[in-house]
Design a protein around this motif. Structure first.
Motif, mmCIF file in Angstrom:
data_model
loop_
_atom_site.group_PDB
_atom_site.id
_atom_site.type_symbol
_atom_site.label_atom_id
_atom_site.label_comp_id
_atom_site.label_asym_id
_atom_site.label_seq_id
_atom_site.Cartn_x
_atom_site.Cartn_y
_atom_site.Cartn_z
ATOM 1 N N GLU A 83 0.822 -1.212 0.000
ATOM 2 C CA GLU A 83 0.000 0.000 0.000
ATOM 3 C C GLU A 83 0.855 1.261 0.000
ATOM 4 N N PHE A 106 3.447 1.901 -1.755
ATOM 5 C CA PHE A 106 4.156 2.170 -3.012
ATOM 6 C C PHE A 106 3.173 2.386 -4.157
ATOM 7 N N PRO A 107 3.518 3.317 -5.036
ATOM 8 C CA PRO A 107 2.659 3.515 -6.211
ATOM 9 C C PRO A 107 2.905 2.419 -7.236
ATOM 10 N N VAL A 108 2.159 2.450 -8.310
ATOM 11 C CA VAL A 108 2.396 1.474 -9.375
ATOM 12 C C VAL A 108 3.803 1.702 -9.933
ATOM 13 N N ILE A 109 4.356 0.683 -10.558
ATOM 14 C CA ILE A 109 5.768 0.730 -10.958
ATOM 15 C C ILE A 109 6.048 1.886 -11.928
ATOM 16 N N ALA A 122 0.229 3.800 -3.072
ATOM 17 C CA ALA A 122 -0.744 3.216 -4.002
ATOM 18 C C ALA A 122 -1.936 4.174 -4.077
ATOM 19 N N PRO A 123 -2.441 4.405 -5.267
ATOM 20 C CA PRO A 123 -3.562 5.340 -5.368
ATOM 21 C C PRO A 123 -4.809 4.855 -4.645
ATOM 22 N N ARG A 153 1.421 -6.680 -9.351
ATOM 23 C CA ARG A 153 2.047 -5.367 -9.556
ATOM 24 C C ARG A 153 3.009 -5.400 -10.742
ATOM 25 N N TYR A 187 -4.158 -2.448 -3.408
ATOM 26 C CA TYR A 187 -2.832 -1.858 -3.201
ATOM 27 C C TYR A 187 -1.877 -2.292 -4.313
#
Lengths: 357, 688
Positions: free
Chosen positions: A203, A205-208, A265-266, B82, B113
């Motif tokens: 949670e 971290f944003p998307v890569i 994470a958005p 991810r 997430y």
């Protein structure tokens, strides 16, 4: 005639799950000395199913309790006080009953964990947790105390769709985290040294693709502390320095960067964002998303990941602008001082119970 | 491409992925599973099942993602999601059995997430309040449709899942043996590893047993008409999926479990006897004669809606593709194993040549056989040769399975020529519901486990046995209407005296030396038996004869010992035309394989046979001895070097071969069998 006898200093019972390892325990630890100045504080610990059966206490909390000479009372069958502050009701999410009877003039439930995630999905089973508290409590008033603007919006929106809304008030001011870290001056000449620090959960971290935007190959360095999940999944870049959560101290980390670039994470949002406050106090410019930034006002620069580069280039080209931003940030942190918290808490303790005298 | 992921990695959850992937594939979707999910201890059966689904990371672009078992999500799944960096338009559908609202919310949050957006999470407890197997991560769904189950079967197939049944009562296996022997139904037992060992160690070792991972649940359901489940509860997700699939496709399930687990889930099953001793009477008396009525009643059950796979497809926005009604013209595919030489491929090509041109024929063969097949004008899929690596000795058969599976479809016919029936052959016949024939040459060596060899015979509709030329060699290994004996299958060529002389002239030109005597040695490629010493001996004895040319003849691609090239009178020839060389030779020295012996016999060529011997070969010594007993050849063992030298010298200097040539000319040859075999295969292909 008074409904019941009161002493001049109210009794305050903290009801906590002391095994929270992150922001909740740190926040409680920071506010306990202030509360102790305002009333007679007792601390009740609940061994919830969320953390098993041990009676471990978060080190930061243990230190403060020792300093204040406040003992922890574990799993008392009954908790009585003028004011009961129950921190972070989400610790009840894996059980059906609280197991403790609470009798209080006023109950405040401090909502550390967001009721709703960005987009409106529930963050945890709020209804179950609040129902357990409600069923175990006799009090004149039950109040939910949000800790930040985003956290508040979640509480309000959740109540708007819940049939238990009439049982609960919402505190008008934020029950914010006290941020009293020592302020450090910014570096003389900022460079393109970026980094972020968080627990390693997905949670955080944003998307890569966003991570790539925030930490590009052309920056001088990119330090990601708490990159355990990235390391495990082999998401590696030659221009990233990936460090596990406890690899270096936070002070060492801040010594490696000039810009703290923090996106999550958005679908998740910091309730308060102590990590942002720490970066500001360390003299760094913080870039983050608007919702996280809303907690801190002018203390941070809000943007989208795609805009990070432009902002950093601009601030490196104009060091004075960088210094002005850090100064503005650190000044804004004054809003989260112990003094401000005491003022907020005094307001809570002095508020009319709305019971006819 | 649809990715099938799972919340927590384990052997059981991998089964869940395989089952769901196969179901989606059967519905016409392209499905894959990340290769990272393959457990180290997957076992042989699962590897075959998984082979068609496993992909490397980034190999395909995800168009839909299913996450099974979302009630327990680990970081591996989140990392997998991810790392896929899914486009926002890609649907992500997760299923789980959530015991609490919190577990549902937590699963939803964790997926969000990792994805950076919300997934669609389906709580299976909403529509499966009493699942057949509550603990599984499998959604336990099926393609609900009536299937014509017995179009080709005279009697129903009955499958017994023994579950946790103890086999300590000797009467139990005796009972199964009686059931297996009666004619009212075909019995098959699905057993655990321990049960299988107990059965194999008992006097009833020939009971038709299958392990849980022997075939996929879908394939089991296709080949089963009536299922009876014993034991306490259901023996794992594979058997649960088997039961659900069978009921959903119009099969009959009989609940013989101690706790009546199928019945209590609401499934339209019959409540059967809890002991196997009463099952035979129950099947004969109550079930087999009433199958249509039972199936009709079951088809009205509301329970079928709870297992309908289309519910999940709809959630993912998938449109099930129409089943392909029209398919390619049915074809007959020959799969000759490679054995030592190309004998199997040659035999198949002889039969294929006798089949009508109107039939579509093709081969799947190992590289050494491909030229042989293609020169017959038949298309050939190349397979990969087995490699003896310790880590993955079956790897080539998995690839064979994939290639056969890719080319074969229902109504096709597979013709396998070989001894041991590979997993690839067995599986593809079962899965594709193929007509199948087994060309099974006899003369198995002593000591070879006939039980092992015949274990998979039942998968073939027909067994075609090419006879030996002599009756005493034609051992019978199995019996029944499906076993057909045909005459010897042999490739016959014609060569006139003029052609023979032309060939000898060409050889002289080719090797740049005149010769008066031609000796041909065909002792094999050295795979089964090392014949380099014999070849050296022959080459050595011929070296002093200036008017002699010695040809060491092997199949194309065979390994030739370097020492063979050290003689001035000896040359190596790799050819498919060994018979023509033999016809042109003065002396032929050969191994005693099926094709070699028959070619010498039917072309009446005198030969000196040196039989090969290996545990996996046919009994060449018996074959050579049968010839020698009739004075049709000289037979020499591998140790008789002096005899070999004397015999060769005698044949070259004193026309010793004449004695055998006369006997050969006087011998009445049995009628060859290629035409009959071709008729049997043509008939099988036309039966569809």
């Amino acid at each position: 005639m008074l409904a019941f006898e009161r002493s001049n200093t109210p009794t305050i019972a903290y009801v906590i799950e002391p095994r929270f390892s992150g922001g909740t325990s740190a926040a409680v630890a920071a506010e306990l000395p202030v509360a102790a100045e305002c009333g007679q504080v007792v601390v009740h610990a609940i061994t919830s199913r969320a953390f098993g059966t041990n009676q471990h206490v978060s080190p930061v909390l243990r230190q403060v309790l020792d300093e204040l000479n406040i003992p922890i009372i574990w799993d008392a069958p009954r908790i009585s006080a003028d004011f009961v502050f129950l921190h972070n009701p989400s610790f009840l999410k894996f059980q059906d009953t609280l197991g403790t009877r609470i009798i209080a003039r006023e109950l405040y439930v401090i909502t550390h964990e967001n009721f709703l995630r960005p987009g409106g999905a529930e963050g945890f089973d709020v209804s179950s947790c609040l129902s357990q508290i409600e069923a175990s409590t006799i009090s004149l008033r039950k109040t939910l105390a949000p800790i930040s603007p985003f956290n508040r919006s979640g509480v309000v929106d959740w109540l708007a769709t819940s049939r238990v809304a009439r049982q609960w008030d919402v505190l008008g001011s934020d029950w914010f985290n006290i941020c009293e870290t020592e302020m450090r001056a910014p570096c003389e000449t900022p460079q393109d040294r970026r980094g972020r620090h968080s627990r390693p959960g997905f949670e955080k971290f944003p998307v890569i693709a966003d991570l790539d935007s925030c930490f590009p190959s052309h920056s001088q360095c990119n330090v990601i502390l708490g990159a355990d999940a990235l390391l495990n999944a082999r998401v590696l870049r030659a221009h990233w320095t990936l460090l596990p959560f406890d690899a270096i101290t936070v002070q060492e980390f801040f010594g490696m960067i000039d810009f703290f670039v923090y996106f999550t994470a958005p679908t998740w949002q910091e309730s308060f964002g102590r990590v942002v406050a720490e970066a500001v106090a360390a003299g760094k410019v913080v870039l983050t998303n608007p919702d996280t930034g809303a907690t801190f006002g002018k203390a941070v620069l809000t943007c989208q990941p795609s805009q990070v580069d432009t902002i950093i280039v601009d601030l490196i080209a104009q060091p004075q602008k960088y210094h002005d931003q850090v100064a503005r940030s650190q000044s804004a942190l004054q809003n989260y001082s112990a003094g401000k918290f005491k003022a907020m808490l005094s307001g809570v303790l002095c508020a009319d119970s709305e019971v006819n005298k | 491409m649809i990715y099938v992921e799972v919340g927590t990695r384990s052997l059981r959850s991998f089964d869940t992925q395989l089952i769901f992937a196969e179901q989606l594939a059967a519905r016409g979707f392209s499905v894959c599973i990340d290769a990272d999910y393959l457990p180290e201890d997957a076992g042989r059966g699962r590897i075959y099942e998984a082979a068609k689904f496993l992909v490397d990371p980034g190999e395909n672009k995800a168009q839909t993602v299913f996450v099974l078992g979302a009630e327990a999500i680990d970081d591996f799944l989140l990392a997998s999601l991810r790392n896929k960096q899914l486009d926002p338009s890609v649907p992500v559908v997760a299923t789980g059995r959530f015991m609490t609202q919190q577990s549902y919310i937590a699963a939803k949050a964790r997926l969000a997430y990792a994805l950076g957006r919300e997934a669609q999470v389906i709580d299976l407890t909403d529509f499966q309040p009493r699942p057949v197997l509550p603990s599984t991560s499998s959604p336990l769904v099926a393609d609900v449709r009536p299937v014509s189950r017995r179009s080709k079967r005279v009697v129903p197939n009955v499958t017994l899942v023994l579950g946790s049944m103890e086999l300590d009562n000797p009467e139990t296996l005796s009972c199964f043996s009686r059931m297996s022997s009666q004619s009212g139904y075909n019995l098959k037992l699905i057993v655990s590893g321990a049960q299988n060992e107990a059965i194999k160690a008992s006097p009833f070792h020939d009971l038709p047993t299958y392990l849980y991972t022997g075939l996929s649940p879908l394939t089991l359901a296709i080949s089963t008409d009536i299922l009876a489940m014993f034991g306490n509860g259901i023996a794992g997700v594979r058997m649960a999926a088997f039961a659900v699939e069978l009921i959903a496709t119009g099969g009959v399930a009989i609940d013989c479990t101690d706790d009546e687990v199928l019945m209590s889930s609401g499934a339209p099953a019959l409540l059967g006897p809890k002991t196997p001793f009463a099952l035979d009477g129950y099947l004969i008396g109550n079930v087999i004669g009433n199958v249509p009525q039972i199936v009709e009643q079951a088809s009205k059950s509301q329970w079928l809606h709870t297992v309908d796979i289309s519910r999940l497809e709809t959630a993912a926005g998938l449109m099930a593709k129409q089943r392909q009604e029209e398919q390619d013209k049915p074809k007959t595919l020959f799969f000759p194993t490679n054995g030592v030489g190309l004998g199997h491929a040659q035999r198949c090509s002889i039969i294929a040549r006798e089949m009508p041109d109107t039939m579509t024929k093709m081969f799947a063969a190992f590289p050494s056989c491909v030229p042989l097949v293609r020169r017959e004008g038949i298309d050939c899929i190349p397979l990969v040769q087995r490699t003896d690596t310790k880590t993955n000795s079956d790897g080539n058969d998995v690839l064979t399975y994939r290639r056969l599976g890719a080319v074969l479809q229902e109504n096709d016919t597979l013709v396998f020529d070989g001894g041991y029936v590979f997993d690839s052959v067995y599986r593809v016949i079962r899965e594709r519901k193929l007509s199948a024939a087994w060309i099974r040459r006899g003369l198995w060596p002593e000591g070879r486990s006939r039980q092992t060899m015949l274990r998979r015979e039942s998968v073939f509709d027909r067994v075609i046995v090419p006879s030996e030329a002599f009756d005493e060699l034609n051992d019978a290994y199995s019996y029944g209407d499906h076993v057909h004996y045909v005459g010897p299958i042999v490739r016959q060529v014609e060569q006139s005296a003029a052609e023979k002389e032309q060939l000898r002239t060409r050889l002289a030109e080719r090797f740049g030396r005149d010769f008066k005597q031609l000796v041909v040695s065909m002792l094999g490629g050295g795979v089964a038996s090392d014949r380099s010493a014999q070849l050296q001996a022959i080459s050595g004895m011929l070296e002093a004869r200036d008017d002699c040319l010695h040809l060491v003849v092997t199949w194309p691609g065979s390994t030739v010992q370097p020492a063979t090239f050290g003689w001035k009178n000896t040359r190596v020839v790799q050819t498919l035309e060994a018979t023509k060389l033999s016809l042109a030779a003065d002396v032929v020295i050969s191994a005693a394989g099926y094709n070699s012996v028959l070619e010498m016999l039917y072309h009446r060529i005198p030969a000196i046979f040196i039989p090969q011997s290996a545990p996996y070969l046919d009994d060449q010594e018996r074959r050579a001895a049968a010839m020698a007993d009739r004075d049709l050849c000289a037979a020499i063992t591998e140790r008789e070097f002096m005899t070999l030298e004397r015999t060769v010298a005698d044949w070259l200097d004193h026309d010793g071969a004449e004695f055998y040539r006369s006997a050969l000319n006087g011998f009445e040859l049995p009628k060859t069998g290629a035409v009959k075999a071709a008729e049997l295969l043509t008939e099988l292909g036309a039966r569809i």
